[in-house]
Write a protein that holds these residues in place. Structure first.
Motif, short mmCIF file in Angstrom:
data_model
loop_
_atom_site.label_atom_id
_atom_site.label_comp_id
_atom_site.label_asym_id
_atom_site.label_seq_id
_atom_site.Cartn_x
_atom_site.Cartn_y
_atom_site.Cartn_z
N MET A 65 5.67 2.15 -10.10
CA MET A 65 4.78 3.05 -10.83
C MET A 65 4.86 2.82 -12.34
O MET A 65 3.86 2.88 -13.05
N THR A 66 6.07 2.56 -12.84
CA THR A 66 6.24 2.32 -14.28
C THR A 66 6.24 0.83 -14.60
O THR A 66 6.27 0.46 -15.78
N ARG A 67 6.26 -0.01 -13.55
CA ARG A 67 6.25 -1.48 -13.68
C ARG A 67 7.49 -2.00 -14.42
O ARG A 67 7.45 -3.02 -15.10
N GLU A 68 8.58 -1.32 -14.27
CA GLU A 68 9.87 -1.78 -14.79
C GLU A 68 10.64 -2.47 -13.67
O GLU A 68 10.53 -2.07 -12.51
N TYR A 69 11.43 -3.47 -14.02
CA TYR A 69 12.29 -4.08 -13.01
C TYR A 69 13.57 -4.57 -13.66
O TYR A 69 13.67 -4.76 -14.87
N ARG A 70 14.55 -4.80 -12.82
CA ARG A 70 15.85 -5.28 -13.28
C ARG A 70 16.34 -6.34 -12.30
O ARG A 70 16.41 -6.10 -11.09
N LEU A 71 16.66 -7.49 -12.83
CA LEU A 71 17.26 -8.56 -12.04
C LEU A 71 18.75 -8.30 -11.93
O LEU A 71 19.44 -8.20 -12.94
N LEU A 112 0.83 -1.20 0.00
CA LEU A 112 0.00 0.00 0.00
C LEU A 112 0.87 1.25 0.00
O LEU A 112 1.89 1.32 0.68
N CYS A 113 0.44 2.24 -0.78
CA CYS A 113 1.11 3.53 -0.83
C CYS A 113 0.18 4.56 -0.19
O CYS A 113 -0.93 4.79 -0.69
N VAL A 114 0.62 5.16 0.92
CA VAL A 114 -0.18 6.16 1.62
C VAL A 114 0.36 7.54 1.26
O VAL A 114 1.48 7.90 1.62
N ASP A 115 -0.44 8.28 0.51
CA ASP A 115 -0.07 9.58 -0.05
C ASP A 115 -0.90 10.66 0.64
O ASP A 115 -2.13 10.63 0.58
N TYR A 116 -0.24 11.61 1.28
CA TYR A 116 -0.97 12.68 1.98
C TYR A 116 -1.85 13.48 1.03
O TYR A 116 -2.92 13.94 1.39
N MET A 117 -1.39 13.64 -0.23
CA MET A 117 -2.12 14.44 -1.20
C MET A 117 -3.26 13.67 -1.86
O MET A 117 -4.33 14.22 -2.13
N ARG A 118 -3.05 12.35 -2.12
CA ARG A 118 -4.02 11.60 -2.93
C ARG A 118 -4.64 10.42 -2.20
O ARG A 118 -5.38 9.65 -2.79
N GLY A 119 -4.33 10.22 -0.94
CA GLY A 119 -4.94 9.12 -0.19
C GLY A 119 -4.16 7.82 -0.30
O GLY A 119 -2.95 7.81 -0.48
N VAL A 120 -4.87 6.69 -0.24
CA VAL A 120 -4.27 5.37 -0.19
C VAL A 120 -4.50 4.63 -1.51
O VAL A 120 -5.62 4.57 -2.01
N ASN A 121 -3.43 4.07 -2.07
CA ASN A 121 -3.52 3.28 -3.29
C ASN A 121 -2.78 1.97 -3.11
O ASN A 121 -1.73 1.92 -2.43
N GLU A 122 -3.30 0.92 -3.71
CA GLU A 122 -2.64 -0.38 -3.63
C GLU A 122 -1.73 -0.56 -4.84
O GLU A 122 -2.13 -0.29 -5.99
N LEU A 123 -0.51 -0.99 -4.59
CA LEU A 123 0.46 -1.27 -5.65
C LEU A 123 0.69 -2.77 -5.73
O LEU A 123 0.34 -3.52 -4.83
N THR A 124 1.28 -3.19 -6.82
CA THR A 124 1.59 -4.61 -6.98
C THR A 124 3.01 -4.76 -7.51
O THR A 124 3.51 -3.91 -8.26
N LEU A 125 3.66 -5.84 -7.09
CA LEU A 125 4.97 -6.20 -7.61
C LEU A 125 4.91 -7.51 -8.39
O LEU A 125 5.93 -8.14 -8.63
N GLU A 126 3.69 -7.90 -8.79
CA GLU A 126 3.52 -9.16 -9.51
C GLU A 126 4.23 -9.17 -10.86
O GLU A 126 4.52 -10.23 -11.40
N PHE A 127 4.51 -7.97 -11.41
CA PHE A 127 5.21 -7.92 -12.70
C PHE A 127 6.63 -8.45 -12.60
O PHE A 127 7.26 -8.75 -13.62
N ILE A 128 7.16 -8.61 -11.38
CA ILE A 128 8.50 -9.17 -11.22
C ILE A 128 8.51 -10.68 -11.42
O ILE A 128 9.54 -11.28 -11.70
N ASN A 129 7.35 -11.33 -11.28
CA ASN A 129 7.24 -12.79 -11.45
C ASN A 129 8.07 -13.56 -10.43
O ASN A 129 8.72 -14.56 -10.75
N ASP A 130 8.06 -13.08 -9.20
CA ASP A 130 8.73 -13.77 -8.10
C ASP A 130 8.10 -13.26 -6.81
O ASP A 130 7.53 -12.17 -6.77
N ARG A 131 8.17 -14.07 -5.75
CA ARG A 131 7.72 -13.61 -4.44
C ARG A 131 8.87 -12.84 -3.81
O ARG A 131 9.94 -13.39 -3.58
N VAL A 132 8.64 -11.55 -3.53
CA VAL A 132 9.73 -10.70 -3.08
C VAL A 132 9.34 -9.93 -1.82
O VAL A 132 8.16 -9.79 -1.50
N LYS A 133 10.37 -9.45 -1.14
CA LYS A 133 10.19 -8.59 0.02
C LYS A 133 10.95 -7.29 -0.24
O LYS A 133 12.08 -7.31 -0.71
#
Length: 359
Positions: free
Chosen positions: A120-126, A73-94
């Motif tokens: 935000m851009t859904r880019e990742y690098r291994l 979850l991303c808690v933004d003082y200006m825009r409230g709360v939004n849920e993000l995902t890291l599923e685009f990485i295709n791995d279980r990560v912390k």
């Protein structure tokens, strides 16, 4: 920039669009050729990132005992709360570290595997594997004690730091402190060894601050700040304000404030905010002293995560709170509705929404 009959000048369009969320900027690129050109320009990217840097947020991983995946979850003082995902990485990560919109994540099933991503851009690098064997590299459990991420918004270059106490297989740690540094431009790791006798609590490890091309961690005893200069691979110690260093019964957290190092000192009744105005001379100034009377029952579990010149965002066991400097008011931004296995501050990071490519 030019203007045309019946439309806004280009510089006005750029100023307006630079205040949109990242996702909206990518949608706006498809409106017309002019907007695509304007939003692809380096000037726009730099302007967008400069504006975003003034709006720090809180990123929290929320786990549930009945779910295998945690929520981000991303808690933004200006825009409230939004849920993000890291599923685009295709791995279980912390998430292990955060800096200027990038996240450094470690693979949960595969130790020693790290990713850097922009959610935000859904880019990742291994990241390539280090040649160091994990079982002999760090103590305990083969995991680094410190994980740091440094992201330069101007050069679009990032650095990952893994540091920890060395042990040879079957032996106790020998006191040497191994540091592995990944350079995104060179796409490789470098290694150097030093000696550190400082210990780190969970919050000290989590709250790493990147200022002046240097990564900073607060030691567990709050005796000093441990700083790694990335230009010369050199560790050094930075002094804390005397009142912080010798104060008893206080909790201290390391943050950033408008490009400067900052520490927040919390006692039972007061919160004091310090800023290092002169980095080279290590000169600290107390910029605010806040009564905690109105949140008295929450004080033992309140941890500051991020701040700017207008507000401070905190994580508690189940809430994200905001304190507004000018109005002196506290407000709840988010509250966990179900049973979380860990307190929110245990996995909370400062975050910014930026256009920062990790590739």
């Amino acid at each position: 920039m030019s203007s045309r009959d019946g439309v806004f000048p280009d510089d006005v369009i750029v100023q307006v669009l630079a205040r949109l969320p990242v996702k909206s900027v990518f949608i706006a690129k498809s409106v017309c050729k002019l907007w695509y050109r304007l939003l692809s320009d380096k000037y726009f990217v730099q302007l967008f990132n400069e504006i975003s840097a003034k709006n720090p947020m809180v990123l929290v991983e929320i786990s549930h005992p009945l779910e295998s995946k945690s929520r981000l979850l991303c808690v933004d003082y200006m825009r409230g709360v939004n849920e993000l995902t890291l599923e685009f990485i295709n791995d279980r990560v912390k998430v292990r570290a955060s800096c200027n919109g990038l996240l450094c994540c470690s693979s949960i099933p595969d130790k020693g595997v790290y990713f850097v991503c922009n959610p935000m851009t859904r880019e990742y690098r291994l990241l390539p594997r280090s040649r160091e064997r994990s079982v002999t590299r760090f103590y305990p459990d083969g995991e680094p004690t410190l994980v740091g991420l440094a992201g330069n918004l101007f050069t679009q270059k990032f650095t990952v730091v893994l540091a920890g106490y060395h042990r040879t297989f079957g032996h106790r740690p020998d006191g040497t402190f191994i540091c592995l540094v990944f350079d995104s431009d060179l796409n490789r790791w470098r290694k150097f060894v030093s000696f550190q006798d400082d210990q780190f609590s969970h919050m000290n490890r989590n709250q790493v601050v990147f200022v002046n091309d240097t990564l900073h961690w607060l030691t567990r005893t709050c005796s000093c700040i441990l700083a790694l200069d990335l230009d010369c691979d050199l560790w050094r110690k930075i002094s804390l304000p005397d009142e912080v260093r010798y104060g008893s019964g206080n909790r201290v957290n390391l943050l950033e404030l408008d490009g400067c190092l900052s520490v927040i000192q919390i006692s039972d009744a007061w919160m004091k905010i310090w800023v290092m105005k002169e980095y080279q001379r290590e000169e600290w100034h107390m910029v605010d002293r806040v009564s905690l009377r109105c949140i008295k029952g929450m004080v033992p579990g309140v941890f500051p995560i991020s701040q700017n010149g207008q507000y401070v965002l905190f994580a508690t066991h189940k809430q994200v709170l905001v304190y507004h400097w000018k109005s002196r008011l506290w407000k709840e931004m988010y509250s966990v509705k179900n049973t979380s296995t860990l307190p929110l501050w245990f996995s909370a990071h400062t975050f910014r929404s930026t256009i920062f490519s990790c590739n």
